[in-house]
Structure formats: structure tokens, C-alpha cells
Design a protein around this motif. Structure first.
Motif, PDB file in Angstrom:
ATOM      1  N   GLU A 141       0.863  -1.180   0.000  1.00 47.68           N
ATOM      2  CA  GLU A 141       0.000   0.000   0.000  1.00 47.68           C
ATOM      3  C   GLU A 141       0.904   1.235   0.000  1.00 47.68           C
ATOM      4  OE1 GLU A 141      -2.710  -0.332   3.348  1.00 47.68           O
ATOM      5  OE2 GLU A 141      -2.648  -2.521   3.122  1.00 47.68           O
ATOM      6  N   PRO A 142       0.856   2.021  -1.076  1.00 47.93           N
ATOM      7  CA  PRO A 142       1.769   3.163  -1.193  1.00 47.93           C
ATOM      8  C   PRO A 142       1.748   4.113  -0.002  1.00 47.93           C
ATOM      9  CG  PRO A 142       0.648   2.795  -3.266  1.00 47.93           C
ATOM     10  CD  PRO A 142       0.011   1.872  -2.262  1.00 47.93           C
ATOM     11  N   ASP A 143       0.587   4.337   0.599  1.00 48.17           N
ATOM     12  CA  ASP A 143       0.529   5.286   1.711  1.00 48.17           C
ATOM     13  C   ASP A 143       1.107   4.717   3.002  1.00 48.17           C
ATOM     14  OD1 ASP A 143      -1.638   3.523   1.810  1.00 48.17           O
ATOM     15  OD2 ASP A 143      -2.926   4.949   2.852  1.00 48.17           O
ATOM     16  N   ARG A 144       1.516   3.447   2.986  1.00 51.23           N
ATOM     17  CA  ARG A 144       2.122   2.850   4.182  1.00 51.23           C
ATOM     18  C   ARG A 144       3.595   2.494   3.983  1.00 51.23           C
ATOM     19  NH1 ARG A 144      -0.720  -2.151   6.001  1.00 51.23           N
ATOM     20  NH2 ARG A 144       0.646  -1.846   7.786  1.00 51.23           N
ATOM     21  N   THR A 145       4.179   2.901   2.872  1.00 48.91           N
ATOM     22  CA  THR A 145       5.578   2.541   2.628  1.00 48.91           C
ATOM     23  C   THR A 145       6.535   3.160   3.637  1.00 48.91           C
ATOM     24  OG1 THR A 145       5.784   4.317   0.988  1.00 48.91           O
ATOM     25  CG2 THR A 145       5.273   2.105   0.154  1.00 48.91           C
ATOM     26  N   SER A 146       6.114   4.208   4.320  1.00 53.70           N
ATOM     27  CA  SER A 146       6.983   4.801   5.345  1.00 53.70           C
ATOM     28  C   SER A 146       7.230   3.830   6.495  1.00 53.70           C
ATOM     29  CB  SER A 146       6.379   6.103   5.868  1.00 53.70           C
ATOM     30  OG  SER A 146       5.136   5.846   6.487  1.00 53.70           O
ATOM     31  N   GLU A 147       6.424   2.793   6.607  1.00 54.91           N
ATOM     32  CA  GLU A 147       6.616   1.778   7.642  1.00 54.91           C
ATOM     33  C   GLU A 147       7.735   0.801   7.288  1.00 54.91           C
ATOM     34  OE1 GLU A 147       2.848  -0.072   8.878  1.00 54.91           O
ATOM     35  OE2 GLU A 147       1.823   1.645   7.961  1.00 54.91           O
ATOM     36  N   LEU A 148       8.214   0.834   6.061  1.00 53.89           N
ATOM     37  CA  LEU A 148       9.284  -0.064   5.618  1.00 53.89           C
ATOM     38  C   LEU A 148      10.645   0.566   5.931  1.00 53.89           C
ATOM     39  CD1 LEU A 148       7.692  -1.074   2.202  1.00 53.89           C
ATOM     40  CD2 LEU A 148       7.722  -2.423   4.314  1.00 53.89           C
ATOM     41  N   VAL A 149      10.972   0.584   7.206  1.00 55.68           N
ATOM     42  CA  VAL A 149      12.178   1.272   7.681  1.00 55.68           C
ATOM     43  C   VAL A 149      13.453   0.604   7.158  1.00 55.68           C
ATOM     44  CG1 VAL A 149      13.441   1.958   9.764  1.00 55.68           C
ATOM     45  CG2 VAL A 149      10.941   2.057   9.721  1.00 55.68           C
ATOM     46  N   TYR A 150      13.519  -0.726   7.214  1.00 56.56           N
ATOM     47  CA  TYR A 150      14.726  -1.431   6.761  1.00 56.56           C
ATOM     48  C   TYR A 150      14.901  -1.273   5.252  1.00 56.56           C
ATOM     49  CZ  TYR A 150      18.289  -5.019   6.241  1.00 56.56           C
ATOM     50  OH  TYR A 150      19.453  -5.675   5.952  1.00 56.56           O
ATOM     51  N   LEU A 151      13.832  -1.420   4.496  1.00 56.14           N
ATOM     52  CA  LEU A 151      13.915  -1.251   3.042  1.00 56.14           C
ATOM     53  C   LEU A 151      14.362   0.168   2.702  1.00 56.14           C
ATOM     54  CD1 LEU A 151      13.534  -2.217   0.141  1.00 56.14           C
ATOM     55  CD2 LEU A 151      11.101  -1.650   0.361  1.00 56.14           C
ATOM     56  N   ASP A 152      13.829   1.162   3.390  1.00 55.65           N
ATOM     57  CA  ASP A 152      14.235   2.543   3.178  1.00 55.65           C
ATOM     58  C   ASP A 152      15.731   2.710   3.424  1.00 55.65           C
ATOM     59  OD1 ASP A 152      13.587   5.408   2.708  1.00 55.65           O
ATOM     60  OD2 ASP A 152      14.193   5.604   4.812  1.00 55.65           O
ATOM     61  N   ALA A 153      16.226   2.094   4.497  1.00 52.98           N
ATOM     62  CA  ALA A 153      17.665   2.178   4.809  1.00 52.98           C
ATOM     63  C   ALA A 153      18.493   1.506   3.717  1.00 52.98           C
ATOM     64  CB  ALA A 153      17.943   1.539   6.168  1.00 52.98           C
ATOM     65  N   CYS A 154      18.005   0.376   3.195  1.00 54.06           N
ATOM     66  CA  CYS A 154      18.722  -0.327   2.123  1.00 54.06           C
ATOM     67  C   CYS A 154      18.778   0.521   0.860  1.00 54.06           C
ATOM     68  CB  CYS A 154      18.061  -1.672   1.825  1.00 54.06           C
ATOM     69  SG  CYS A 154      18.251  -2.868   3.155  1.00 54.06           S
ATOM     70  N   ILE A 155      17.678   1.159   0.521  1.00 47.64           N
ATOM     71  CA  ILE A 155      17.644   2.022  -0.666  1.00 47.64           C
ATOM     72  C   ILE A 155      18.624   3.176  -0.493  1.00 47.64           C
ATOM     73  CG2 ILE A 155      16.205   3.664  -1.949  1.00 47.64           C
ATOM     74  CD1 ILE A 155      13.839   1.701  -1.388  1.00 47.64           C
ATOM     75  N   LYS A 156      18.594   3.805   0.670  1.00 45.91           N
ATOM     76  CA  LYS A 156      19.497   4.939   0.913  1.00 45.91           C
ATOM     77  C   LYS A 156      20.959   4.494   0.902  1.00 45.91           C
ATOM     78  CE  LYS A 156      16.164   7.810   3.307  1.00 45.91           C
ATOM     79  NZ  LYS A 156      15.639   8.250   4.581  1.00 45.91           N
ATOM     80  N   GLU A 157      21.237   3.324   1.458  1.00 45.79           N
ATOM     81  CA  GLU A 157      22.617   2.826   1.461  1.00 45.79           C
ATOM     82  C   GLU A 157      23.070   2.488   0.046  1.00 45.79           C
ATOM     83  OE1 GLU A 157      26.385   1.520   3.051  1.00 45.79           O
ATOM     84  OE2 GLU A 157      24.887   3.062   3.476  1.00 45.79           O
ATOM     85  N   GLY A 158      22.196   1.872  -0.732  1.00 46.03           N
ATOM     86  CA  GLY A 158      22.540   1.568  -2.119  1.00 46.03           C
ATOM     87  C   GLY A 158      22.829   2.833  -2.910  1.00 46.03           C
ATOM     88  N   MET A 159      22.036   3.875  -2.661  1.00 48.29           N
ATOM     89  CA  MET A 159      22.259   5.147  -3.348  1.00 48.29           C
ATOM     90  C   MET A 159      23.523   5.844  -2.840  1.00 48.29           C
ATOM     91  SD  MET A 159      18.300   6.402  -3.664  1.00 48.29           S
ATOM     92  CE  MET A 159      18.675   7.956  -4.422  1.00 48.29           C
ATOM     93  N   ARG A 160      23.867   5.599  -1.577  1.00 44.51           N
ATOM     94  CA  ARG A 160      25.114   6.166  -1.050  1.00 44.51           C
ATOM     95  C   ARG A 160      26.315   5.467  -1.685  1.00 44.51           C
ATOM     96  NH1 ARG A 160      29.178   5.205   2.240  1.00 44.51           N
ATOM     97  NH2 ARG A 160      28.441   3.136   2.769  1.00 44.51           N
ATOM     98  N   LEU A 161      26.220   4.128  -1.808  1.00 46.14           N
ATOM     99  CA  LEU A 161      27.326   3.361  -2.384  1.00 46.14           C
ATOM    100  C   LEU A 161      27.507   3.632  -3.872  1.00 46.14           C
ATOM    101  CD1 LEU A 161      26.729  -0.060  -0.605  1.00 46.14           C
ATOM    102  CD2 LEU A 161      28.595   1.564  -0.175  1.00 46.14           C
ATOM    103  N   SER A 162      26.413   3.836  -4.585  1.00 44.21           N
ATOM    104  CA  SER A 162      26.468   4.072  -6.031  1.00 44.21           C
ATOM    105  C   SER A 162      25.601   5.282  -6.389  1.00 44.21           C
ATOM    106  CB  SER A 162      25.962   2.836  -6.783  1.00 44.21           C
ATOM    107  OG  SER A 162      26.715   1.702  -6.457  1.00 44.21           O
ATOM    108  N   PRO A 163      26.048   6.478  -6.037  1.00 43.58           N
ATOM    109  CA  PRO A 163      25.231   7.669  -6.286  1.00 43.58           C
ATOM    110  C   PRO A 163      25.132   8.000  -7.772  1.00 43.58           C
ATOM    111  CG  PRO A 163      27.377   8.301  -5.464  1.00 43.58           C
ATOM    112  CD  PRO A 163      27.318   6.797  -5.404  1.00 43.58           C
ATOM    113  N   ILE A 164      24.031   8.587  -8.156  1.00 44.46           N
ATOM    114  CA  ILE A 164      23.841   9.010  -9.541  1.00 44.46           C
ATOM    115  C   ILE A 164      24.784  10.159  -9.866  1.00 44.46           C
ATOM    116  CG2 ILE A 164      22.181  10.079 -11.137  1.00 44.46           C
ATOM    117  CD1 ILE A 164      21.778   7.078 -10.516  1.00 44.46           C
ATOM    118  N   ALA A 165      24.959  11.069  -8.934  1.00 47.97           N
ATOM    119  CA  ALA A 165      25.865  12.204  -9.119  1.00 47.97           C
ATOM    120  C   ALA A 165      26.930  12.120  -8.029  1.00 47.97           C
ATOM    121  CB  ALA A 165      25.095  13.508  -9.032  1.00 47.97           C
ATOM    122  N   PRO A 166      27.974  11.316  -8.266  1.00 48.64           N
ATOM    123  CA  PRO A 166      28.956  11.070  -7.207  1.00 48.64           C
ATOM    124  C   PRO A 166      29.790  12.276  -6.817  1.00 48.64           C
ATOM    125  CG  PRO A 166      29.686  10.110  -9.277  1.00 48.64           C
ATOM    126  CD  PRO A 166      28.297  10.621  -9.499  1.00 48.64           C
ATOM    127  N   ALA A 167      29.803  13.321  -7.609  1.00 48.82           N
ATOM    128  CA  ALA A 167      30.651  14.470  -7.287  1.00 48.82           C
ATOM    129  C   ALA A 167      29.959  15.479  -6.379  1.00 48.82           C
ATOM    130  CB  ALA A 167      31.093  15.156  -8.579  1.00 48.82           C
TER     131      ALA A 167
END
Length: 188
Positions: A141-167
Motif C-alpha cells: 500500500e503506497p501510503d504505508r511505505t513509510s513503515e518499511l524502515v529497513y527497506l528505506d535504509a537499504c535504498i538509501k545505502e545503495g544510493m550512497r554506495l552508487s550515487p547518480i551524481a557522485p561528485a
């Protein structure tokens, strides 16, 4: 003897079928035609997208944005400093730019995040468990995705490891001690 060998080799080379001729020409023409057909299809698809967006912009201007808060409605209602509206073509150009740019960065981010996550079976298991806990095996349910704390952390970590704009520098949110150095909050 040496001359005889050279003549024999030259004769053998001449007897081999050579690439080219009518078959190669036909293959080249077919390749060009296939490319032209693909290009024509892409041009028709692009023209149709532009036509639909233009109609939507004009409809939004004519009928008003109403309760719409999407980017198309916002741009359709935008004006220059003198109060004149942006040309429909300019609005469509901006929309296409946002669509292509947004698609490219989103798909790249998703690919890298999935690559990082799928390489770690324990992470996949934890995400699966979290989805089961939050949604009980049902649809997300899109309005409840904020409850996915671990998934959110994984997404943020993946984006930190491989940023779109690394500079792009990111300042520290809080002080950090690293390799014997103390770095204050705000350090880039």
C-alpha cells in the motif's frame, strides 16, 4: 619451387568465395531498411507523446488545474514575469526533459540498489520479512511505505554506495571520528 607455391596460394585464394557481391549488398540494404523502420516507429511514438502532452496542457489551461497538483498542471499554469503563459511547446519540452531525466536517474538508482541488495541474501531475507510484517503478504500500500524502515535504509545505502551524481558533496549530519581524526558536523 617458391614461385610455384606462391602461384598455387594465389589461385586458392582466388577460388575461395569472397564476402560481398549481391548477397552482401542485399544484407546491407536490409539492415538500413530495418534501421529506418525502427527510426520511423520511434519518431511516430515521439510525435504521439508530444501530441497527447500538448492536448493535456491545453485542456489544463482551458479547464483549469482543478485539484491537480502534478507537474503538468503546474507548468501549464506557469507564466513569465510579464504574466504571459509559457508556450505549449516549451511546456511540453520541459515535461519530456523531466520524464526522460527522471526515468534515467530512477532506473539507474534502482538497478544499483537491486544489485547491492540481491548480492546479500541476508538483506533480501530481512526485506522479505519486513514486507510480510507490514503488509501480511498482501499488496504493498503506497501510503504505508513509510513503515518499511529497513527497506528505506537499504535504498538509501545503495544510493550512497552508487550515487547518480557522485561528485555532489554531502556534509556530515553529526560529528564523526574516523581513522583517528575528529570531523565536526557540517564537514564535507
Amino acid at each position: 619451387v617458391l614461385l610455384d607455391r606462391m602461384v598455387a596460394r594465389a589461385g586458392a585464394r582466388a577460388a575461395r568465395p569472397r564476402p560481398g557481391g549481391a548477397a552482401a549488398l542485399l544484407e546491407a540494404v536490409e539492415g538500413i531498411a530495418a534501421g529506418a523502420i525502427r527510426a520511423a516507429r520511434a519518431a511516430r511514438a515521439k510525435a504521439e507523446i508530444i501530441r497527447v502532452l500538448s492536448l493535456d496542457v491545453e485542456r489544463c489551461r482551458k479547464d483549469g488545474a482543478g485539484d491537480r497538483s502534478d507537474i503538468l498542471a503546474l507548468l501549464a499554469q506557469s507564466t513569465y514575469e510579464d504574466g504571459s503563459p509559457l508556450a505549449v511547446e516549451n511546456v511540453v519540452d520541459e515535461l519530456v526533459t523531466l520524464l526522460v531525466g527522471g526515468h534515467e536517474t530512477t532506473s539507474n538508482s534502482m538497478a544499483w540498489v537491486l544489485s547491492h541488495v540481491l548480492a546479500r541474501p541476508r538483506v533480501v531475507a530481512e526485506i522479505t520479512d519486513e514486507l510480510e510484517r507490514v503488509f501480511g503478504g498482501g499488496p504493498v500500500e503506497p501510503d504505508r511505505t513509510s513503515e518499511l524502515v529497513y527497506l528505506d535504509a537499504c535504498i538509501k545505502e545503495g544510493m550512497r554506495l552508487s550515487p547518480i551524481a557522485p561528485a555532489i558533496p554531502r556534509p556530515l549530519a553529526k560529528p564523526l571520528e574516523f581513522a583517528g581524526y575528529r570531523l565536526p558536523a557540517g564537514t564535507i
